[in-house]
Scaffold this motif. Sequence first.
Motif, PDB file in Angstrom:
ATOM      1  N   GLY A 212       2.287  -3.754  21.307  1.00 46.45           N
ATOM      2  CA  GLY A 212       3.021  -3.638  20.049  1.00 46.45           C
ATOM      3  C   GLY A 212       4.409  -4.245  20.159  1.00 46.45           C
ATOM      4  O   GLY A 212       4.866  -4.601  21.244  1.00 46.45           O
ATOM      5  N   THR A 213       5.069  -4.377  19.033  1.00 44.58           N
ATOM      6  CA  THR A 213       6.421  -4.922  18.981  1.00 44.58           C
ATOM      7  C   THR A 213       7.376  -3.837  18.518  1.00 44.58           C
ATOM      8  O   THR A 213       7.185  -3.262  17.434  1.00 44.58           O
ATOM      9  N   LEU A 214       8.392  -3.540  19.336  1.00 41.39           N
ATOM     10  CA  LEU A 214       9.319  -2.459  19.030  1.00 41.39           C
ATOM     11  C   LEU A 214      10.749  -2.981  18.933  1.00 41.39           C
ATOM     12  O   LEU A 214      11.160  -3.803  19.756  1.00 41.39           O
ATOM     13  N   PRO A 215      11.515  -2.473  17.948  1.00 43.36           N
ATOM     14  CA  PRO A 215      12.945  -2.802  17.922  1.00 43.36           C
ATOM     15  C   PRO A 215      13.658  -2.047  19.041  1.00 43.36           C
ATOM     16  O   PRO A 215      13.351  -0.886  19.303  1.00 43.36           O
ATOM     17  N   ILE A 216      14.590  -2.710  19.696  1.00 38.08           N
ATOM     18  CA  ILE A 216      15.347  -2.089  20.774  1.00 38.08           C
ATOM     19  C   ILE A 216      16.802  -1.975  20.324  1.00 38.08           C
ATOM     20  O   ILE A 216      17.483  -2.985  20.124  1.00 38.08           O
ATOM     21  N   MET A 217      17.269  -0.737  20.151  1.00 35.45           N
ATOM     22  CA  MET A 217      18.619  -0.479  19.662  1.00 35.45           C
ATOM     23  C   MET A 217      19.558  -0.118  20.800  1.00 35.45           C
ATOM     24  O   MET A 217      19.176   0.644  21.703  1.00 35.45           O
ATOM     25  N   ASP A 218      20.745  -0.648  20.748  1.00 39.60           N
ATOM     26  CA  ASP A 218      21.770  -0.357  21.754  1.00 39.60           C
ATOM     27  C   ASP A 218      22.397   0.988  21.410  1.00 39.60           C
ATOM     28  O   ASP A 218      23.148   1.108  20.443  1.00 39.60           O
TER      29      ASP A 218
ATOM     30  N   CYS B  38      19.483  -2.617  32.377  1.00 40.13           N
ATOM     31  CA  CYS B  38      19.465  -1.355  31.631  1.00 40.13           C
ATOM     32  C   CYS B  38      18.034  -0.824  31.521  1.00 40.13           C
ATOM     33  O   CYS B  38      17.073  -1.467  31.935  1.00 40.13           O
ATOM     34  N   PHE B  39      17.925   0.355  30.935  1.00 37.23           N
ATOM     35  CA  PHE B  39      16.633   0.976  30.696  1.00 37.23           C
ATOM     36  C   PHE B  39      16.417   1.145  29.192  1.00 37.23           C
ATOM     37  O   PHE B  39      17.372   1.181  28.414  1.00 37.23           O
ATOM     38  N   VAL B  40      15.163   1.262  28.820  1.00 39.85           N
ATOM     39  CA  VAL B  40      14.798   1.520  27.431  1.00 39.85           C
ATOM     40  C   VAL B  40      14.050   2.849  27.370  1.00 39.85           C
ATOM     41  O   VAL B  40      13.084   3.065  28.104  1.00 39.85           O
ATOM     42  N   ILE B  41      14.547   3.738  26.510  1.00 41.30           N
ATOM     43  CA  ILE B  41      13.849   5.000  26.233  1.00 41.30           C
ATOM     44  C   ILE B  41      13.061   4.785  24.940  1.00 41.30           C
ATOM     45  O   ILE B  41      13.642   4.587  23.874  1.00 41.30           O
ATOM     46  N   ILE B  42      11.752   4.797  25.047  1.00 41.00           N
ATOM     47  CA  ILE B  42      10.898   4.608  23.870  1.00 41.00           C
ATOM     48  C   ILE B  42      10.620   5.971  23.254  1.00 41.00           C
ATOM     49  O   ILE B  42      10.153   6.889  23.927  1.00 41.00           O
TER      50      ILE B  42
ATOM     51  N   ALA C 183       7.811   4.304  16.122  1.00 42.08           N
ATOM     52  CA  ALA C 183       8.313   4.187  17.489  1.00 42.08           C
ATOM     53  C   ALA C 183       9.464   3.191  17.527  1.00 42.08           C
ATOM     54  O   ALA C 183       9.488   2.206  16.773  1.00 42.08           O
ATOM     55  N   GLN C 184      10.419   3.452  18.405  1.00 46.27           N
ATOM     56  CA  GLN C 184      11.567   2.577  18.585  1.00 46.27           C
ATOM     57  C   GLN C 184      12.089   2.760  20.012  1.00 46.27           C
ATOM     58  O   GLN C 184      11.768   3.744  20.677  1.00 46.27           O
ATOM     59  N   GLY C 185      12.839   1.775  20.466  1.00 45.35           N
ATOM     60  CA  GLY C 185      13.408   1.857  21.802  1.00 45.35           C
ATOM     61  C   GLY C 185      14.921   1.925  21.744  1.00 45.35           C
ATOM     62  O   GLY C 185      15.551   1.308  20.883  1.00 45.35           O
ATOM     63  N   PHE C 186      15.504   2.717  22.657  1.00 45.26           N
ATOM     64  CA  PHE C 186      16.960   2.823  22.751  1.00 45.26           C
ATOM     65  C   PHE C 186      17.413   2.335  24.122  1.00 45.26           C
ATOM     66  O   PHE C 186      16.956   2.827  25.151  1.00 45.26           O
ATOM     67  N   LEU C 187      18.290   1.352  24.105  1.00 44.73           N
ATOM     68  CA  LEU C 187      18.836   0.774  25.324  1.00 44.73           C
ATOM     69  C   LEU C 187      19.915   1.685  25.885  1.00 44.73           C
ATOM     70  O   LEU C 187      20.844   2.075  25.167  1.00 44.73           O
ATOM     71  N   VAL C 188      19.792   2.074  27.160  1.00 44.20           N
ATOM     72  CA  VAL C 188      20.779   2.924  27.830  1.00 44.20           C
ATOM     73  C   VAL C 188      21.087   2.325  29.193  1.00 44.20           C
ATOM     74  O   VAL C 188      20.314   1.533  29.740  1.00 44.20           O
ATOM     75  N   ARG C 189      22.230   2.711  29.774  1.00 37.93           N
ATOM     76  CA  ARG C 189      22.623   2.155  31.060  1.00 37.93           C
ATOM     77  C   ARG C 189      21.762   2.705  32.198  1.00 37.93           C
ATOM     78  O   ARG C 189      21.306   1.955  33.058  1.00 37.93           O
ATOM     79  N   ALA C 190      21.556   4.016  32.223  1.00 39.97           N
ATOM     80  CA  ALA C 190      20.808   4.627  33.315  1.00 39.97           C
ATOM     81  C   ALA C 190      20.136   5.902  32.834  1.00 39.97           C
ATOM     82  O   ALA C 190      20.639   6.579  31.931  1.00 39.97           O
ATOM     83  N   VAL C 191      18.997   6.219  33.408  1.00 41.19           N
ATOM     84  CA  VAL C 191      18.291   7.453  33.115  1.00 41.19           C
ATOM     85  C   VAL C 191      18.344   8.333  34.350  1.00 41.19           C
ATOM     86  O   VAL C 191      18.065   7.877  35.461  1.00 41.19           O
ATOM     87  N   GLU C 192      18.730   9.604  34.163  1.00 37.81           N
ATOM     88  CA  GLU C 192      18.960  10.492  35.293  1.00 37.81           C
ATOM     89  C   GLU C 192      17.741  11.347  35.637  1.00 37.81           C
ATOM     90  O   GLU C 192      17.005  11.054  36.549  1.00 37.81           O
ATOM     91  N   ARG C 193      17.493  12.410  34.887  1.00 39.54           N
ATOM     92  CA  ARG C 193      16.430  13.349  35.222  1.00 39.54           C
ATOM     93  C   ARG C 193      16.121  14.214  34.012  1.00 39.54           C
ATOM     94  O   ARG C 193      16.786  14.116  32.978  1.00 39.54           O
TER      95      ARG C 193
END
Length: 314
Positions: free
Chosen positions: A68-74, A90-94, A101-111
């Motif tokens: 699929g094609t998802l928009p990736i938002m900062d 960076c990482f993407v949280i879908i 569905a959408q993706g959010f761009l983040v610097r790092a994912v912890e836990r």
Amino acid sequence: MAGVMDSVDQRTQLVGQNRMELLLFRLGGRQLYGINVFKVKEVLQCPPLNAIPGRSSVVRGVAHIRGGTLPIMDMNQAIGRNPLAEIDKCFVIITEYNRSAQGFLVRAVERIVNMNWGDIHPPPTGAGKEHYLTAVTEVDGQLVEIIDVEKILAEVSPARESISEGIVGQGIADRVIEKYVLIVDDSSIARKQIQRVVEAMGIRTVLKKDGAEALEYLQGLLSAGKHPHDDLILIICDIEMPEMDGYTFTAEVRNNSALKDLHIILHTSLSGVFNEAMVKKVGANDFLAKFHPDELASRVSEHILAAGDSHLLK
């Protein structure tokens, strides 16, 4: 990162216990942020992004993921800060919000951390009206800010809020003069969206920001010698809220003999992972995925018409 998400599908046992789990992440600095695991479908390294013409500046591009094609938002830019640099690192949280569905761009994912909704609180009153927080909490002595994703989505891609012609039956407003609908949601954007739909039907509204505040309001009516059934048509309640979630609120209402017959619609953006068995367990009357004005107006109309000449309309 796959290990972080391996057990997401097994976490539904938290539902109904006023508990939730937060996926912690960072944006441009040391501040920790959180998002409800139930809204997360996947976490992955940022894939190659393709620019799209006419896009919002917050949308850094689209990615082809799982066919699929998802928009990736900062996420950093969406809350009014600088765009994230070196997005390939960076990482993407879908996520799945409001039926998409959408993706959010983040610097790092912890836990992932297990939390009680009672330990998650509304933003400080001095935060102002333009902040992007829906709640705050503390993990290992560090403040965690929970971002109002619905506010971001409403700004990037505003949802239609008008009701289509013919959805609301003739004379609906006349049946409920001086009566009202109680709206319970921690997102100011979501509260306003629901309020506009209900008031467009000619029905008054009362707004509360979480389950604890709504329950206190209902108990206050009883203490004042007023029965909520006299004026309250129904309750439209979000599920995930600080202090007290929608499941726990519904269970508390059902356990109160003076409130147990109130009509409750659980209205939530948890459309992709919603546990319908829990709706029956806590005793909600209906479930509706956010946000579609026609469906919301239709459910409210149906309840009013079904009530007929009951106490609602006397």
